[in-house]
Scaffold this motif. Structure first.
Motif, PDB file in Angstrom:
ATOM      1  N   MET A 106       0.825  -1.207   0.000  1.00 19.49           N
ATOM      2  CA  MET A 106       0.000   0.000   0.000  1.00 19.49           C
ATOM      3  C   MET A 106       0.864   1.263   0.000  1.00 19.49           C
ATOM      4  O   MET A 106       0.562   2.238  -0.691  1.00 19.49           O
ATOM      5  CB  MET A 106      -0.935  -0.011   1.208  1.00 19.49           C
ATOM      6  N   ALA A 107       1.952   1.232   0.766  1.00 23.18           N
ATOM      7  CA  ALA A 107       2.849   2.385   0.778  1.00 23.18           C
ATOM      8  C   ALA A 107       3.519   2.557  -0.576  1.00 23.18           C
ATOM      9  O   ALA A 107       3.631   3.669  -1.105  1.00 23.18           O
ATOM     10  CB  ALA A 107       3.903   2.220   1.876  1.00 23.18           C
ATOM     11  N   GLY A 108       3.972   1.452  -1.168  1.00 20.90           N
ATOM     12  CA  GLY A 108       4.633   1.524  -2.473  1.00 20.90           C
ATOM     13  C   GLY A 108       3.699   1.985  -3.573  1.00 20.90           C
ATOM     14  O   GLY A 108       4.101   2.738  -4.475  1.00 20.90           O
ATOM     15  N   ALA A 109       2.441   1.543  -3.523  1.00 20.49           N
ATOM     16  CA  ALA A 109       1.479   1.924  -4.567  1.00 20.49           C
ATOM     17  C   ALA A 109       1.192   3.415  -4.555  1.00 20.49           C
ATOM     18  O   ALA A 109       0.769   3.982  -5.565  1.00 20.49           O
ATOM     19  CB  ALA A 109       0.181   1.134  -4.390  1.00 20.49           C
ATOM     20  N   ALA A 110       1.423   4.078  -3.413  1.00 19.55           N
ATOM     21  CA  ALA A 110       1.186   5.521  -3.321  1.00 19.55           C
ATOM     22  C   ALA A 110       2.330   6.337  -3.907  1.00 19.55           C
ATOM     23  O   ALA A 110       2.211   7.549  -4.068  1.00 19.55           O
ATOM     24  CB  ALA A 110       0.972   5.922  -1.861  1.00 19.55           C
ATOM     25  N   GLU A 111       3.453   5.679  -4.235  1.00 15.83           N
ATOM     26  CA  GLU A 111       4.602   6.391  -4.785  1.00 15.83           C
ATOM     27  C   GLU A 111       4.396   6.701  -6.265  1.00 15.83           C
ATOM     28  O   GLU A 111       3.960   5.834  -7.029  1.00 15.83           O
ATOM     29  CB  GLU A 111       5.876   5.549  -4.624  1.00 15.83           C
ATOM     30  N   PRO A 112       4.731   7.925  -6.700  1.00 19.89           N
ATOM     31  CA  PRO A 112       4.501   8.298  -8.105  1.00 19.89           C
ATOM     32  C   PRO A 112       5.384   7.545  -9.094  1.00 19.89           C
ATOM     33  O   PRO A 112       5.040   7.445 -10.265  1.00 19.89           O
ATOM     34  CB  PRO A 112       4.819   9.805  -8.112  1.00 19.89           C
ATOM     35  N   PHE A 113       6.520   7.002  -8.650  1.00 17.00           N
ATOM     36  CA  PHE A 113       7.430   6.324  -9.567  1.00 17.00           C
ATOM     37  C   PHE A 113       7.286   4.802  -9.499  1.00 17.00           C
ATOM     38  O   PHE A 113       8.100   4.075 -10.059  1.00 17.00           O
ATOM     39  CB  PHE A 113       8.886   6.714  -9.265  1.00 17.00           C
ATOM     40  N   THR A 114       6.269   4.300  -8.823  1.00 12.09           N
ATOM     41  CA  THR A 114       6.062   2.865  -8.692  1.00 12.09           C
ATOM     42  C   THR A 114       4.639   2.520  -9.095  1.00 12.09           C
ATOM     43  O   THR A 114       3.691   3.127  -8.611  1.00 12.09           O
ATOM     44  CB  THR A 114       6.307   2.407  -7.237  1.00 12.09           C
ATOM     45  N   SER A 115       4.493   1.531  -9.983  1.00 12.32           N
ATOM     46  CA  SER A 115       3.158   1.091 -10.377  1.00 12.32           C
ATOM     47  C   SER A 115       2.543   0.266  -9.254  1.00 12.32           C
ATOM     48  O   SER A 115       3.249  -0.290  -8.401  1.00 12.32           O
ATOM     49  CB  SER A 115       3.232   0.248 -11.650  1.00 12.32           C
ATOM     50  N   THR A 116       1.221   0.149  -9.264  1.00 15.43           N
ATOM     51  CA  THR A 116       0.545  -0.662  -8.260  1.00 15.43           C
ATOM     52  C   THR A 116       0.998  -2.113  -8.351  1.00 15.43           C
ATOM     53  O   THR A 116       1.265  -2.771  -7.338  1.00 15.43           O
ATOM     54  CB  THR A 116      -0.979  -0.561  -8.439  1.00 15.43           C
ATOM     55  N   PHE A 117       1.107  -2.614  -9.589  1.00 14.17           N
ATOM     56  CA  PHE A 117       1.574  -3.989  -9.775  1.00 14.17           C
ATOM     57  C   PHE A 117       2.984  -4.150  -9.227  1.00 14.17           C
ATOM     58  O   PHE A 117       3.294  -5.129  -8.527  1.00 14.17           O
ATOM     59  CB  PHE A 117       1.542  -4.373 -11.253  1.00 14.17           C
ATOM     60  N   GLY A 118       3.862  -3.196  -9.541  1.00  6.05           N
ATOM     61  CA  GLY A 118       5.233  -3.270  -9.059  1.00  6.05           C
ATOM     62  C   GLY A 118       5.306  -3.244  -7.543  1.00  6.05           C
ATOM     63  O   GLY A 118       6.125  -3.954  -6.938  1.00  6.05           O
ATOM     64  N   ALA A 119       4.453  -2.428  -6.915  1.00  3.97           N
ATOM     65  CA  ALA A 119       4.456  -2.337  -5.457  1.00  3.97           C
ATOM     66  C   ALA A 119       4.032  -3.652  -4.822  1.00  3.97           C
ATOM     67  O   ALA A 119       4.653  -4.140  -3.865  1.00  3.97           O
ATOM     68  CB  ALA A 119       3.534  -1.202  -5.004  1.00  3.97           C
ATOM     69  N   PHE A 120       2.962  -4.250  -5.344  1.00  2.00           N
ATOM     70  CA  PHE A 120       2.482  -5.515  -4.781  1.00  2.00           C
ATOM     71  C   PHE A 120       3.449  -6.656  -5.085  1.00  2.00           C
ATOM     72  O   PHE A 120       3.626  -7.556  -4.257  1.00  2.00           O
ATOM     73  CB  PHE A 120       1.080  -5.830  -5.300  1.00  2.00           C
ATOM     74  N   LEU A 121       4.084  -6.621  -6.269  1.00  2.00           N
ATOM     75  CA  LEU A 121       5.076  -7.641  -6.591  1.00  2.00           C
ATOM     76  C   LEU A 121       6.256  -7.556  -5.631  1.00  2.00           C
ATOM     77  O   LEU A 121       6.699  -8.576  -5.073  1.00  2.00           O
ATOM     78  CB  LEU A 121       5.552  -7.472  -8.029  1.00  2.00           C
ATOM     79  N   THR A 122       6.762  -6.349  -5.428  1.00  2.00           N
ATOM     80  CA  THR A 122       7.904  -6.163  -4.534  1.00  2.00           C
ATOM     81  C   THR A 122       7.569  -6.597  -3.114  1.00  2.00           C
ATOM     82  O   THR A 122       8.318  -7.364  -2.490  1.00  2.00           O
ATOM     83  CB  THR A 122       8.331  -4.687  -4.531  1.00  2.00           C
ATOM     84  N   ALA A 123       6.439  -6.123  -2.607  1.00  2.00           N
ATOM     85  CA  ALA A 123       6.062  -6.451  -1.229  1.00  2.00           C
ATOM     86  C   ALA A 123       5.752  -7.937  -1.081  1.00  2.00           C
ATOM     87  O   ALA A 123       6.106  -8.561  -0.059  1.00  2.00           O
ATOM     88  CB  ALA A 123       4.861  -5.615  -0.811  1.00  2.00           C
ATOM     89  N   GLY A 124       5.100  -8.526  -2.082  1.00  2.00           N
ATOM     90  CA  GLY A 124       4.758  -9.948  -2.005  1.00  2.00           C
ATOM     91  C   GLY A 124       5.988 -10.837  -1.983  1.00  2.00           C
ATOM     92  O   GLY A 124       6.091 -11.764  -1.171  1.00  2.00           O
ATOM     93  N   LEU A 125       6.940 -10.566  -2.878  1.00  2.00           N
ATOM     94  CA  LEU A 125       8.166 -11.369  -2.908  1.00  2.00           C
ATOM     95  C   LEU A 125       8.983 -11.178  -1.637  1.00  2.00           C
ATOM     96  O   LEU A 125       9.576 -12.133  -1.112  1.00  2.00           O
ATOM     97  CB  LEU A 125       8.997 -10.996  -4.134  1.00  2.00           C
ATOM     98  N   ALA A 126       9.016  -9.934  -1.130  1.00  2.20           N
ATOM     99  CA  ALA A 126       9.755  -9.672   0.100  1.00  2.20           C
ATOM    100  C   ALA A 126       9.128 -10.413   1.272  1.00  2.20           C
ATOM    101  O   ALA A 126       9.837 -11.026   2.096  1.00  2.20           O
ATOM    102  CB  ALA A 126       9.794  -8.175   0.372  1.00  2.20           C
TER     103      ALA A 126
END
Length: 517
Positions: A106-126
């Motif tokens: 949720m925090a990553g998806a709010a970033e202007p340089f990160t896509s929602t998919f990218g945020a969930f992918l990053t957080a999910g793998l982590a």
């Protein structure tokens, strides 16, 4: 046999480290924002302005690294607390890392340089990496019976400890390596320095018309602040690295003809150049969150004229590419001051830390309401319709720079030699220039005995810059209090009333104590 809480805590600590390291690695591979940075932005965005100010006062430009370090340490300590609980009930570990992943996503998806998919992918793998590491480490930390014949077969307890140490070392190495690769080796995809080097600006002759050097006094602030020494206060944990080939400056809102400019189109427009002193509203009396530079850019009124400002548009909002906003009255940009979209600072393209490729410069206003770095949009709206970033956090909506004078030499608390000496510093007053600086030197045991003495003033580069000042002093042995005040070009004498920076800038006379030996 009972589990070792100590080993389980280490297992949780290392598992949290693996999760953070993998998050950095995936963010680096995908070009997204670090989850630690994303969480940091959420923390800052939801922190009361008074606490943010306290952090700036205490840490200055180190406030951001301190917060990121704090977030990292807290995450690792939470992992350490999780380990013993998950050792008793494995489902707790799964739930905790699921929450970790959700918060990060949720925090990553709010970033202007990160896509929602990218945020969930990053957080999910982590989260997955962290949970799997936790399971493996907890299994290695589980107690084992010692074999009945230790001479023939080494004790499984010893083997278990060795196995735990091996897995723990591997987890620590994986965490560090992942973070290093993600943030250091891969690095940002945009080479800002190469882009800055490629910018060709038309020659200028302003430098030839400026006075050289200023007062030749060791310790006084230079007439022009070097880029490397210019203060930096902003909300960006990671400096935005903007690709000029895709960057656009949008002019939107209450205008007749909204439009966009590429970077090449912007610098092809007529450029203006003006020395301007910028100051942070958080600057305490006598503080160093102020600097003077020669800015070069495109006239803001010219940009607005092309769009056609509609009647009733009373506020200009500057939006950064990272989402930060400022807002100031439209009349301010059109009253004749040298408001501009700056592309250069002290003769070179804007440094990345100071807003490359473009930023707003509005003389006479504190930076939090005017000086948008990494500018992406200029929106015309009304003062009632929108509150910029710092306004809901308790700061004033309109913030002209207050008249201030600072003593640079001698420093507070210093001991100087008796005889010929000087008191020197700088003074600034927004767009009102500085007309006079006065200094009062009084014995510490009779502070009311000092008289105000007029100091020598250095050159005024423009009405929007600071001026150096100097007062010769034949210092006799003793302890002294030195106080300074400035008078602006409108004849207003700087107030002696002490007031903290919030909500619209500090007031009071800068006062120091020195000893003459």
């Amino acid at each position: 046999m009972e589990r070792s809480r100590y080993r389980d805590a280490i297992a949780g600590f290392l598992a949290a480290g693996v999760a953070l390291g993998v998050a950095e690695l995936v963010a680096g591979l995908t070009g997204g924002t670090s989850l630690i940075v994303a969480v940091g932005n959420v923390v800052v965005d939801n922190t009361p302005g008074s606490l943010v100010k306290a952090a700036i006062d205490a840490l200055g430009s180190n406030d951001k690294p301190a917060l990121l370090l704090t977030i990292t340490v807290v995450a690792l300590l939470l992992g350490a607390a999780l380990g013993p609980a998950a050792g008793r009930r494995p489902s707790i570990g799964a739930a905790a890392f699921a929450v970790f992943g959700l918060i990060g996503a949720m925090a990553g998806a709010a970033e202007p340089f990160t896509s929602t998919f990218g945020a969930f992918l990053t957080a999910g793998l982590a989260a997955a990496a962290g949970f799997l590491s936790l399971r493996v480490l907890l299994e290695a930390a589980a107690p084992r019976e010692v074999a009945p014949e230790p001479v023939v077969m080494p004790g499984r307890g010893v083997a278990g400890r060795r196995q735990f140490l091996a897995f723990g070392g591997a987890a620590a190495g994986a965490a560090v390596a992942s973070a290093f690769v993600g943030r250091r080796i891969l690095g940002p995809s945009v080479d800002v320095e190469a882009q800055r080097s490629a910018v060709v600006l038309p020659p200028t002759d302003l430098g030839a018309t400026l006075p050289e050097g200023g007062f030749d006094v060791e310790g006084i602030s230079s007439l022009i602040t070097p880029n490397s020494e210019f203060y930096r206060i902003d909300t960006a944990f990671v400096v935005p690295r903007v690709d000029t080939s895709s960057w656009r400056l949008k002019v939107t809102g209450m205008v007749d003809e909204p439009y966009e400019l590429t970077f090449d189109e912007l610098i092809a427009m007529p450029l203006m150049e003006e020395p301007v002193t910028l100051s942070c509203v958080s600057n305490e009396v006598g503080g160093d969150l102020v600097g003077n530079a020669i800015w070069r850019g495109v006239s803001l009124p010219a940009i607005l004229e092309r769009a056609g400002v509609q009647e009733g548009a009373t506020q200009i909002v500057g939006r950064s590419v990272d989402g930060f906003t400022v807002g100031f009255p439209t009349d301010v940009a059109l009253d004749g001051r040298a408001a501009m979209v700056a592309v250069a600072m002290n003769g070179e393209p804007l440094p990345a830390d100071h807003g490359f490729p473009a930023r707003l410069i509005v003389p006479g206003l504190y930076g939090y309401v005017s000086a948008t770095k990494w500018l992406g949009e200029i929106e015309l709206t009304t003062l009632d319709a929108f509150d910029a970033y710092w306004i809901p956090r308790g700061w004033a909506k309109e913030a002209p720079i207050k008249t201030q004078a600072r003593i640079d030499k001698p420093r507070n608390g210093r001991t100087i030699k008796a005889g010929s000496s000087v008191v020197a510093g700088v003074a600034w007053a927004g767009i009102r220039s500085v007309e006079r600086v006065e200094v009062r030197i009084a014995p510490r045991d009779n502070e009311a005995n000092g008289e105000w003495r007029e100091a020598q003033l250095g050159e005024a580069l423009s009405s929007s810059t600071w001026r150096q000042w100097l007062l010769p002093w034949d210092a006799s042995p003793g302890e002294y209090q030195i106080e300074v005040r400035a008078t602006d070009g409108d004849g207003n004498v700087q107030t002696a009333d002490r007031h903290e920076p919030a909500p619209d800038g500090a007031t009071g006379h800068h006062t120091i104590n020195v000893r003459v030996s």
